[in-house]
Design a protein around this motif. Structure first.
Motif, PDB file in Angstrom:
ATOM      1  N   ILE A   9     -46.984  34.998 -33.839  1.00  0.00           N
ATOM      2  CA  ILE A   9     -48.114  35.080 -34.769  1.00  0.00           C
ATOM      3  C   ILE A   9     -48.015  36.347 -35.614  1.00  0.00           C
ATOM      4  N   SER A  10     -47.635  37.451 -34.986  1.00  0.00           N
ATOM      5  CA  SER A  10     -47.508  38.707 -35.732  1.00  0.00           C
ATOM      6  C   SER A  10     -46.423  38.594 -36.802  1.00  0.00           C
ATOM      7  N   HIS A  11     -45.335  37.867 -36.504  1.00  0.00           N
ATOM      8  CA  HIS A  11     -44.281  37.657 -37.499  1.00  0.00           C
ATOM      9  C   HIS A  11     -44.792  36.802 -38.651  1.00  0.00           C
ATOM     10  N   LEU A  12     -45.585  35.781 -38.337  1.00  0.00           N
ATOM     11  CA  LEU A  12     -46.156  34.938 -39.386  1.00  0.00           C
ATOM     12  C   LEU A  12     -47.093  35.745 -40.283  1.00  0.00           C
ATOM     13  N   LEU A  19     -38.120  40.906 -59.509  1.00  0.00           N
ATOM     14  CA  LEU A  19     -37.149  40.507 -58.489  1.00  0.00           C
ATOM     15  C   LEU A  19     -36.765  41.647 -57.537  1.00  0.00           C
ATOM     16  N   PRO A  20     -36.533  42.877 -58.013  1.00  0.00           N
ATOM     17  CA  PRO A  20     -36.219  43.955 -57.052  1.00  0.00           C
ATOM     18  C   PRO A  20     -37.302  44.140 -55.990  1.00  0.00           C
ATOM     19  N   TRP A  21     -38.568  44.056 -56.391  1.00  0.00           N
ATOM     20  CA  TRP A  21     -39.669  44.185 -55.432  1.00  0.00           C
ATOM     21  C   TRP A  21     -39.715  42.986 -54.490  1.00  0.00           C
ATOM     22  N   VAL A  22     -39.470  41.796 -55.019  1.00  0.00           N
ATOM     23  CA  VAL A  22     -39.440  40.590 -54.182  1.00  0.00           C
ATOM     24  C   VAL A  22     -38.332  40.696 -53.141  1.00  0.00           C
ATOM     25  N   LEU A  23     -37.159  41.143 -53.570  1.00  0.00           N
ATOM     26  CA  LEU A  23     -36.038  41.294 -52.637  1.00  0.00           C
ATOM     27  C   LEU A  23     -36.313  42.384 -51.610  1.00  0.00           C
ATOM     28  N   TYR A  24     -37.001  43.426 -52.042  1.00  0.00           N
ATOM     29  CA  TYR A  24     -37.365  44.480 -51.084  1.00  0.00           C
ATOM     30  C   TYR A  24     -38.283  43.929 -49.996  1.00  0.00           C
ATOM     31  N   GLN A  25     -39.253  43.085 -50.381  1.00  0.00           N
ATOM     32  CA  GLN A  25     -40.150  42.485 -49.395  1.00  0.00           C
ATOM     33  C   GLN A  25     -39.372  41.601 -48.419  1.00  0.00           C
ATOM     34  N   LEU A  26     -38.408  40.860 -48.945  1.00  0.00           N
ATOM     35  CA  LEU A  26     -37.554  40.047 -48.074  1.00  0.00           C
ATOM     36  C   LEU A  26     -36.773  40.920 -47.119  1.00  0.00           C
ATOM     37  N   TRP A  27     -36.197  41.999 -47.655  1.00  0.00           N
ATOM     38  CA  TRP A  27     -35.397  42.908 -46.842  1.00  0.00           C
ATOM     39  C   TRP A  27     -36.258  43.607 -45.787  1.00  0.00           C
ATOM     40  N   ALA A  28     -37.462  44.025 -46.161  1.00  0.00           N
ATOM     41  CA  ALA A  28     -38.349  44.709 -45.220  1.00  0.00           C
ATOM     42  C   ALA A  28     -38.776  43.783 -44.082  1.00  0.00           C
ATOM     43  N   PHE A  29     -38.804  42.483 -44.341  1.00  0.00           N
ATOM     44  CA  PHE A  29     -39.195  41.539 -43.292  1.00  0.00           C
ATOM     45  C   PHE A  29     -38.075  41.288 -42.293  1.00  0.00           C
ATOM     46  N   ALA A  73     -35.073  43.155 -41.963  1.00  0.00           N
ATOM     47  CA  ALA A  73     -34.271  44.311 -41.548  1.00  0.00           C
ATOM     48  C   ALA A  73     -34.561  44.781 -40.128  1.00  0.00           C
ATOM     49  N   PRO A  74     -35.836  44.832 -39.661  1.00  0.00           N
ATOM     50  CA  PRO A  74     -36.079  45.331 -38.300  1.00  0.00           C
ATOM     51  C   PRO A  74     -35.381  44.535 -37.206  1.00  0.00           C
ATOM     52  N   GLY A  75     -35.073  43.284 -37.458  1.00  0.00           N
ATOM     53  CA  GLY A  75     -34.426  42.459 -36.443  1.00  0.00           C
ATOM     54  C   GLY A  75     -32.915  42.427 -36.526  1.00  0.00           C
ATOM     55  N   LEU A  76     -32.315  43.248 -37.375  1.00  0.00           N
ATOM     56  CA  LEU A  76     -30.874  43.232 -37.571  1.00  0.00           C
ATOM     57  C   LEU A  76     -30.205  44.430 -36.921  1.00  0.00           C
ATOM     58  N   THR A 125     -27.032  47.259 -36.926  1.00  0.00           N
ATOM     59  CA  THR A 125     -26.528  48.103 -38.016  1.00  0.00           C
ATOM     60  C   THR A 125     -25.450  47.390 -38.814  1.00  0.00           C
ATOM     61  N   HIS A 126     -24.504  46.739 -38.125  1.00  0.00           N
ATOM     62  CA  HIS A 126     -23.440  46.048 -38.848  1.00  0.00           C
ATOM     63  C   HIS A 126     -23.961  44.840 -39.612  1.00  0.00           C
ATOM     64  N   GLU A 127     -25.057  44.232 -39.120  1.00  0.00           N
ATOM     65  CA  GLU A 127     -25.658  43.113 -39.842  1.00  0.00           C
ATOM     66  C   GLU A 127     -26.355  43.591 -41.105  1.00  0.00           C
ATOM     67  N   LYS A 128     -26.966  44.776 -41.033  1.00  0.00           N
ATOM     68  CA  LYS A 128     -27.580  45.352 -42.235  1.00  0.00           C
ATOM     69  C   LYS A 128     -26.509  45.652 -43.281  1.00  0.00           C
ATOM     70  N   LYS A 129     -25.348  46.081 -42.827  1.00  0.00           N
ATOM     71  CA  LYS A 129     -24.237  46.308 -43.753  1.00  0.00           C
ATOM     72  C   LYS A 129     -23.776  45.013 -44.400  1.00  0.00           C
ATOM     73  N   LEU A 130     -23.992  43.901 -43.721  1.00  0.00           N
ATOM     74  CA  LEU A 130     -23.589  42.597 -44.247  1.00  0.00           C
ATOM     75  C   LEU A 130     -24.628  42.029 -45.205  1.00  0.00           C
ATOM     76  N   ILE A 131     -25.915  42.093 -44.816  1.00  0.00           N
ATOM     77  CA  ILE A 131     -26.963  41.429 -45.581  1.00  0.00           C
ATOM     78  C   ILE A 131     -27.307  42.182 -46.861  1.00  0.00           C
ATOM     79  N   ALA A 132     -27.510  43.485 -46.755  1.00  0.00           N
ATOM     80  CA  ALA A 132     -27.977  44.256 -47.925  1.00  0.00           C
ATOM     81  C   ALA A 132     -27.044  44.134 -49.124  1.00  0.00           C
ATOM     82  N   PRO A 133     -25.726  44.339 -48.972  1.00  0.00           N
ATOM     83  CA  PRO A 133     -24.847  44.189 -50.141  1.00  0.00           C
ATOM     84  C   PRO A 133     -24.848  42.773 -50.710  1.00  0.00           C
ATOM     85  N   LEU A 134     -24.977  41.756 -49.831  1.00  0.00           N
ATOM     86  CA  LEU A 134     -24.977  40.379 -50.319  1.00  0.00           C
ATOM     87  C   LEU A 134     -26.222  40.086 -51.146  1.00  0.00           C
ATOM     88  N   VAL A 135     -27.373  40.563 -50.685  1.00  0.00           N
ATOM     89  CA  VAL A 135     -28.620  40.324 -51.420  1.00  0.00           C
ATOM     90  C   VAL A 135     -28.574  41.000 -52.786  1.00  0.00           C
TER      91      VAL A 135
END
Length: 254
Positions: free
Chosen positions: A15-18, A89-99, A101-104, A106-116
């Motif tokens: 519920i907190s994630h939703l 779009l930069p703000w929209v992507l930041y909101q996506l990333w902020a949602f 990122a906490p569950g990733l 370090t190496h996954e953050k290196k993968l996702i952030a450059p791709l986005v």
């Protein structure tokens, strides 16, 4: 801890994630709406900018037409809303990333952030390439080919649909390096296999170009050639990206 307590904890976490997702979506939507409202006074001028490539290709004094009752209002509003989304779009992507990122790790953050970031930048580059270069070539070619007995006056609704189709086609075309990188990084297809199917990719590029662009060789070339070049760029960048985003366990096994 009892099973009931565990289930309760899982439910609360879900519920907190939703709630967090809802808040992020609302923040992104509010940003788009605010930008849209700020741009609305200039909606007509924004559409004029979108129509500039076509107007410049038409005979002197010619204009586009609107056949619908509310079309002169509705189309500029649609264009302004899309521009507001691009600006926000930069703000929209930041909101996506902020949602996410906490569950990733370090190496996954290196993968996702450059791709986005890179996928967004490449899509915008594809739209810009289409607007500043492709439209000028296509519209001049089509209007110069039209018989002298025809008065060329495109409808703004049809023009909007055509422009959006072309923007999406070229924006997605510029995503080809990202597709190649993801396929190689996830181990779905080897780099050697992608190099081996290069001839089929070239044929596929021209088939796709023939489907999504106007039926003239110039338009098809302007889409197919960049697609092939971007595929080659993806093949060059993929090994570098794989090495830069390897997890510690993967580095130990390589």
């Amino acid at each position: 801890m009892t099973q009931e307590q565990k289930n309760s904890g899982v439910e609360e976490t879900f519920i907190s994630h939703l709630i967090e997702l809802r808040n992020r979506i609302m923040r992104a939507a509010i940003a788009i709406i605010v930008v849209f409202l700020c741009l609305m006074p200039w909606a007509a001028h924004i559409y004029d900018l979108l129509a500039a490539p076509m107007i410049n290709a038409l005979p002197v004094g010619s204009k586009m037409i609107a056949t619908g009752v509310i079309t002169p209002f509705l189309i500029p509003v649609k264009v302004t809303l899309l521009l507001a989304f691009v600006i926000a779009l930069p703000w929209v992507l930041y909101q996506l990333w902020a949602f996410i990122a906490p569950g990733l790790y370090t190496h996954e953050k290196k993968l996702i952030a450059p791709l986005v970031i890179s996928s967004s930048a490449l899509f915008i580059m594809g739209v810009a390439f289409c607007y500043f270069f492709v439209f000028g070539v296509i519209f001049h070619f089509i209007n110069n080919f039209a018989p002298k007995s025809i008065s060329v006056a495109p409808d703004i609704d049809s023009y909007f649909d055509f422009v959006m189709t072309m923007f999406i086609a070229f924006g997605m075309t510029f995503e080809v390096p990202i597709v190649v990188i993801v396929l190689v990084r996830m181990g779905l297809v080897s780099l050697e296999k992608l190099k081996a199917i290069r001839p089929y990719v070239i044929v596929g590029a021209f088939i796709i170009a023939a489907i999504v662009t106007p039926p003239d060789i110039m338009s098809q070339m302007l889409l197919a050639v960049p697609l092939c070049l971007l595929y080659e760029i993806g093949l060059l960048v993929a090994p570098l990206f794989v090495r830069a985003t390897q997890a510690p366990t993967e580095e130990e096994t390589t």
